[in-house]
Design a protein around this motif. Structure first.
Motif, PDB file in Angstrom:
ATOM      1  N   THR A  85      79.450 -26.837  36.244  1.00 54.65           N
ATOM      2  CA  THR A  85      79.312 -25.730  37.188  1.00 54.65           C
ATOM      3  C   THR A  85      78.227 -24.780  36.694  1.00 54.65           C
ATOM      4  N   VAL A  86      77.355 -24.371  37.609  1.00 53.20           N
ATOM      5  CA  VAL A  86      76.239 -23.493  37.264  1.00 53.20           C
ATOM      6  C   VAL A  86      76.207 -22.315  38.229  1.00 53.20           C
ATOM      7  N   THR A  87      75.965 -21.143  37.693  1.00 54.72           N
ATOM      8  CA  THR A  87      75.746 -19.935  38.505  1.00 54.72           C
ATOM      9  C   THR A  87      74.299 -19.512  38.321  1.00 54.72           C
ATOM     10  N   PHE A  88      73.515 -19.585  39.388  1.00 53.98           N
ATOM     11  CA  PHE A  88      72.098 -19.244  39.306  1.00 53.98           C
ATOM     12  C   PHE A  88      71.924 -17.724  39.344  1.00 53.98           C
ATOM     13  N   GLN A  89      70.862 -17.277  38.695  1.00 52.05           N
ATOM     14  CA  GLN A  89      70.634 -15.838  38.562  1.00 52.05           C
ATOM     15  C   GLN A  89      69.647 -15.275  39.584  1.00 52.05           C
ATOM     16  N   HIS A  90      68.799 -16.137  40.142  1.00 52.28           N
ATOM     17  CA  HIS A  90      67.735 -15.647  41.011  1.00 52.28           C
ATOM     18  C   HIS A  90      67.806 -16.309  42.386  1.00 52.28           C
ATOM     19  N   LYS A  91      67.468 -15.571  43.386  1.00 55.64           N
ATOM     20  CA  LYS A  91      67.406 -16.113  44.745  1.00 55.64           C
ATOM     21  C   LYS A  91      66.130 -16.943  44.897  1.00 55.64           C
ATOM     22  N   ASP A  92      66.269 -18.072  45.596  1.00 60.06           N
ATOM     23  CA  ASP A  92      65.129 -18.943  45.891  1.00 60.06           C
ATOM     24  C   ASP A  92      64.353 -19.325  44.628  1.00 60.06           C
ATOM     25  N   ASP A  93      65.060 -19.499  43.550  1.00 62.08           N
ATOM     26  CA  ASP A  93      64.444 -19.959  42.310  1.00 62.08           C
ATOM     27  C   ASP A  93      64.208 -21.474  42.412  1.00 62.08           C
ATOM     28  N   VAL A  94      63.453 -21.995  41.494  1.00 61.02           N
ATOM     29  CA  VAL A  94      63.356 -23.447  41.315  1.00 61.02           C
ATOM     30  C   VAL A  94      63.842 -23.728  39.902  1.00 61.02           C
ATOM     31  N   CYS A  95      64.897 -24.528  39.789  1.00 56.67           N
ATOM     32  CA  CYS A  95      65.470 -24.837  38.482  1.00 56.67           C
ATOM     33  C   CYS A  95      65.442 -26.339  38.259  1.00 56.67           C
ATOM     34  N   TYR A  96      65.292 -26.704  37.012  1.00 56.17           N
ATOM     35  CA  TYR A  96      65.277 -28.112  36.629  1.00 56.17           C
ATOM     36  C   TYR A  96      66.466 -28.373  35.709  1.00 56.17           C
TER      37      TYR A  96
END
Length: 1011
Positions: free
Chosen positions: A768-779
């Motif tokens: 499970t991951v909680t992203f920190q930024h809106k419309d980010d690109v994560c790998y």
């Protein structure tokens, strides 16, 4: 003070005297002696009941007491004498019965009791007290439960009972005494022991034992709970037989058991009878070991029943045994499905120059249609059915984890023995002299004045002319928020917690492009991959403005990384899918934080919760979206996007993600691609995610992993790289993810697809991951990615580090199946001068041969190799000493094609190159063929390498370790059943351990995270 002791000694001597009298009477064996024998056995019983020392005296070594008692039991025809002797034996085996039971068994006591049982049953009605004594003793002697195998128990008890005809005697006693609790309980206890033998269980089942058990067990009751528990355990033992299980299913007993379990669950509100509820589940578990039982379980709505009862048990920790067993049953009965793919073969195919008959590729493409379809193929449970039942949260403990089969260790002793291999003729090997030119080179004076670095010319292939795309993200910070990068932020101070890199990069913009602050939301920048490399084509913003890629200026901190040079390297890299995109982390680079990687401590119950969420899919199927959001198998069909789903991508070098399915609003099933020309090896992953919402918990499930266990179960986390963080000054791969688990799922392969084995289940890695930024690109990646283009860039930058004292040469060993070059490096120290003495000393240096990355998914081997190369090219005194002492021949990447195309273990031939050293094929395994030929050339010219070291990673081991060429060590460590007396070998490898022990502080600093 001495009177009690004297009395004890007197009683002990008295019991020996009585035993002597009894032995004499047994030998004379007169009918008139029955009264005397009865009196003597009565006195012995009294002494044993009142004096512990008397019990010890009877069973002590050399006393012969047990033989006398058993002989009397065999010979007597008097009922009271028999009861006395049985009472004596009960007393002896009840208190401190472990050793005494062993003595009883060793003297043939089991057979005597069974014969007495059978003979007594021939004259009905049987004496109840006699049957009670006999079965009480048999219960002590036999194996109480299948797992209770001790030295005091009779391990052949079941066989002896069957041969003596005792099975039906006990069963009939149970049948005719269902209301007689006093006799019924010991008879059931013995029946349970009988049933632990599979042959006995089948025989008892034919005699109606199942029907009798179901007359005893029933709905909730506070009465006779001990009796009910034994009856349930007996039933569970009977149902381990497949024949009995089928008989029970045919008679409709499975719905009955479910109803009984529900009744106990509803009424046992104070949880005082958990053991009974668990025993009911044990019976259901054994019934569902067969295909017919699993079908009956589904038809009886068993999934919903156990799911609902388990959900109600979850808040109570003491009910974990019920939840764990219920979970095991539900997972076992979850219908086996094929993966939601048109085929499990790789989505990409590479045409081979030829396909060897009988090889893996020939077998793969000769498989019949529908081979991927999965059916429930056998009634037999898999050896590791749902990783075996555990009452603990973890699937396996560390001990079990370490004793699993190791894929990297060859255990076939025939293959381990040295084999005389016909080397290639020296005339053929002479061609490899080109790669050893340092041995014949005449050094000129000019060579000692300027750095000497020989690298093959880089040429751009016109066929590879294509646009290169790099994922970008919006620039949200203006110039006022930008700060320069500071190198000291990467090194934590001794008195402070480690600091994060906190800065924002500058933009690298072609002339005439828009200001970075005008960059739109998630987009892609298209860079021309033409020969000139000057033009930039990309998506235009409204008003004619063009997207700009933000590139943090960290060249000072990454001396061997250059984004522009990396793009040049990408242009000349050949991939099977003809990738046109570049992953941002590979383009910009990764700054390693000077921190120890964390080991995540898993919260208790998290794996169970994940499994229950999976089970919900079957029970509440209408709640599942089942929306495909990314699919390499259908690239021509655009994915319908409503703006609410995550966006995925893996179409870049080393990328691996085949399909993404949105199953719930914030949950996605991910499927990895097989190695090219293969239908398995799913482990390496590297993919991009976009269009996320900040602060939302997203669950990702990689559902087609193949390893039976993983370091993800022991604290390892996945890696994530945020483009937004990189642009904001923190360009790091970081360990991330919560609620990480790795467990067997309900997807599987057919037996044919699994290579003739029974259909093998896949495993799920969930996090499970909680992203920190809106419309980010994560790998996301399995381990720190290291691409082939990155290697070429590093080698080009490395050559610039060469000083006048370093000899550095780069050759192309060969061309791979995919048309990529395989670099071969030569590193040593230049001769001190061009004098003959110095040149001679140079040419007699021993060779050290290093290689890495034969398995593409083991990226940590490339990072260690990178560190090795940087060290060997450095100015440190140790490096200089090594260069002056040795000539290093290094192949930093043995499997470039596998690395480029995102394989985990194989090359484009669909084979594990590390298994081809014995007989490599020049066309199918060129890197191994030519590496071996180079080694053979060195040996033929008297330059056999002093050391050959191949760098690897491991998926289930921690820290740094070595495998060597010791057959004896292999035999000892893997428990291979063979003698090592005739094996003779050089024990020089043991010096490594001595070096380690002499300087442990230096060695302890080495640490490689497993992969």
């Amino acid at each position: 003070m001495n009177k009690p002791k004297m009395a004890a000694e007197k009683s002990a001597s008295r019991v020996l005297m009585l035993l002597s009298q009894l032995e004499r009477l047994n030998e004379e064996h007169k009918v008139s002696d029955n009264d005397a024998i009865r009196q003597i056995t009565g006195k012995i019983l009294h002494l044993i009941q009142t004096q512990e020392k008397t019990r010890k005296e009877v069973t002590s070594k050399g006393s012969g007491g047990m033989e006398v008692i058993l002989s009397s039991l065999e010979n007597t025809q008097d009922m009271q004498t028999t009861l006395n002797i049985l009472a004596i034996l009960n007393e002896l085996l009840t208190v401190g019965g472990g050793r005494r039971t062993g003595v009883f068994v060793s003297k043939g006591g089991t057979a005597v009791l069974l014969q007495l049982l059978v003979s007594s049953s021939k004259d009905p009605p049987a004496n109840e007290e006699l049957m009670l004594h006999i079965h009480s003793l048999l219960g002590k002697v036999g194996l109480k439960v299948p797992s209770d195998i001790t030295s005091s128990s009779d391990r052949k008890f079941g066989v002896k009972a069957r041969l003596n005809g005792a099975l039906n005697v006990t069963l009939n006693l149970v049948k005719h005494n269902l209301q007689n609790y006093k006799l019924l309980l010991p008879c059931l206890q013995v029946l349970r022991v009988y049933s632990s033998n599979l042959v006995n269980a089948v025989s008892l089942g034919k005699s109606g034992a199942l029907e009798i058990m179901f007359e005893i067990i029933g709905p909730f009751s506070k009465k006779s709970t001990t009796l009910l528990k034994v009856a349930l355990d007996t039933l569970a033992a009977l149902l381990k037989s497949g024949m009995n299980a089928r008989r029970a299913v045919d008679r409709g007993y499975l719905p009955t058991l479910l109803a009984i379990y529900q009744d106990w669950h509803r009424n046992d509100t104070r949880h005082r009878h958990v053991v009974i509820r668990k025993s009911i589940l044990g019976c259901i578990k054994n019934l569902t070991n067969i295909k017919l039982g699993r079908k009956a379980f589904i038809d009886a709505n068993g999934m919903r029943i156990l799911y609902n009862t388990s959900t109600e048990c979850l808040p109570v920790r003491t009910l974990d045994p019920l939840v764990n067993t219920s979970s095991l049953i539900m997972r076992k009965c979850f219908p086996k499905n094929r993966l939601p793919l048109p085929t499990i073969k790789s989505v990409f195919h590479h045409l081979l120059p030829h396909i060897p008959a009988g090889g893996p590729v020939a077998q793969l493409y000769n498989q019949p249609p529908g081979v991927d379809d999965v059916v429930d193929e056998s009634d037999e449970s898999e050896a590791t059915e749902v990783d075996t039942e555990n009452d603990t949260e973890y699937e396996e403990d560390e001990t079990g984890h370490k004793t699993q089969n190791d894929d990297d260790i060859e255990t076939d002793i025939r293959k381990l023995r040295p084999i005389q291999v016909n080397t290639r003729p020296f005339d053929e090997l002479r061609a490899y002299e080109y790669f050893c030119r340092e041995f014949s080179e005449n050094f000129e004076e000019d060579d000692f004045e300027s750095p000497r670095s020989i690298i093959p010319p880089s040429s751009i292939n016109s066929e590879l002319h294509r646009p290169i795309i790099i994922s970008t993200t919006p620039s949200s910070l203006g110039p006022q928020n930008r700060r320069p990068l500071r190198e000291d932020l990467l090194t934590p101070k001794s008195d402070e917690s480690p600091l994060e890199l906190d800065s924002i990069s500058i933009s690298k913009r072609p002339e005439g492009t828009a200001d970075p602050d005008l960059v739109c939301s998630l987009g892609r920048l298209v860079l021309d991959a033409g020969m000139n490399g000057d033009s930039v084509d990309g998506p235009q913003e409204e008003g004619g403005e063009q997207a700009v890629l933000e590139v943090p200026d960290t060249a000072a901190l990454l001396p061997l990384h250059d984004p522009d040079l990396y793009l040049e390297m990408v242009k000349n890299t050949r991939s099977v899918p003809a990738y046109t995109e570049v992953a941002y982390p590979d383009y910009f680079g990764h700054l390693a934080l000077n921190l120890r990687e964390p080991i995540l401590e898993r919260v208790y119950g998290v794996q169970r919760a994940k499994i229950f969420q999976d089970i919900e899919r079957l029970i509440h199927s209408s709640d599942i979206l089942d929306k495909v959001v990314y699919d390499l198998d259908n690239q021509s069909c655009p994915v319908i996007d409503n703006g609410e789903s995550l966006k995925f991508n893996s179409k870049f070098e080393s990328g691996n993600l085949r399909k993404a399915v949105q199953v719930r609003k914030f949950e996605y099933d991910l499927i990895l691609n097989s190695d090219i020309n293969s239908n398995h090896y799913h482990q390496w992953f590297y993919f991009e995610v976009g269009n996320m919402r900040p602060g939302v918990r997203y669950r990702f499930n990689i559902i087609n992993c193949e390893k039976s266990n993983s370091q993800f179960n022991y604290g390892m986390q996945v890696l994530m790289y945020s483009v937004q963080d990189a642009i904001n000054g923190s360009p790091h791969w970081v360990r991330t993810g919560a609620d990480i688990c790795y467990y067997k799922n309900h997807f599987s392969r057919s037996s044919i697809a699994a290579g003739g084995q029974k259909g093998k289940s896949y495993f799920t890695l969930t996090f499970t991951v909680t992203f920190q930024h809106k419309d980010d690109v994560c790998y996301f990646a399995y381990h720190y990615p290291y691409t082939y283009s990155m290697l070429k860039m590093h080698l080009q930058k490395l050559s610039a580090l060469r000083t006048a004292q370093i000899y550095y040469r780069q050759d192309d060993l060969c061309e791979t199946l995919g048309g990529n070059s395989c670099p071969l490096l030569t590193i040593t120290a230049m001769p001190e001068s061009s004098s003959n003495d110095h040149i001679s000393q140079f040419k007699i240096r021993p060779v050290v041969f290093l290689s890495a990355r034969v398995h593409p998914g083991e990226t940590n081997s490339s990072w260690v190799m990178k560190g090795t190369l940087e060290f060997l090219m450095s100015c440190s005194p140790q490096a200089q000493s090594l260069r002056e002492s040795y000539i290093f021949k290094i192949i930093p990447m043995l499997n470039p094609d596998g690395v480029i195309n995102g394989n985990h273990r194989c090359s484009l031939s669909g084979e594990d190159l590390n298994r081809q050293w014995q007989s490599p094929n020049a066309e199918l395994h060129p890197t191994i063929y030519h590496a071996k030929s180079l080694l053979q050339y060195l040996r033929a010219t008297g330059r056999t390498p002093l050391v050959f070291c191949d760098y690897h990673g491991h998926s289930r081991k921690k820290n740094v370790f070595m495998y060597g060429c010791s057959i004896k060590e292999t035999v000892w460590q893997t428990n291979v059943n063979t003698s090592t007396c005739e094996l003779h070998e050089d024990l020089g490898y043991r010096s490594i351990q001595m070096i380690y022990e002499s300087e442990p502080s230096k060695m302890a600093r080495l640490h490689i995270m497993p992969i």
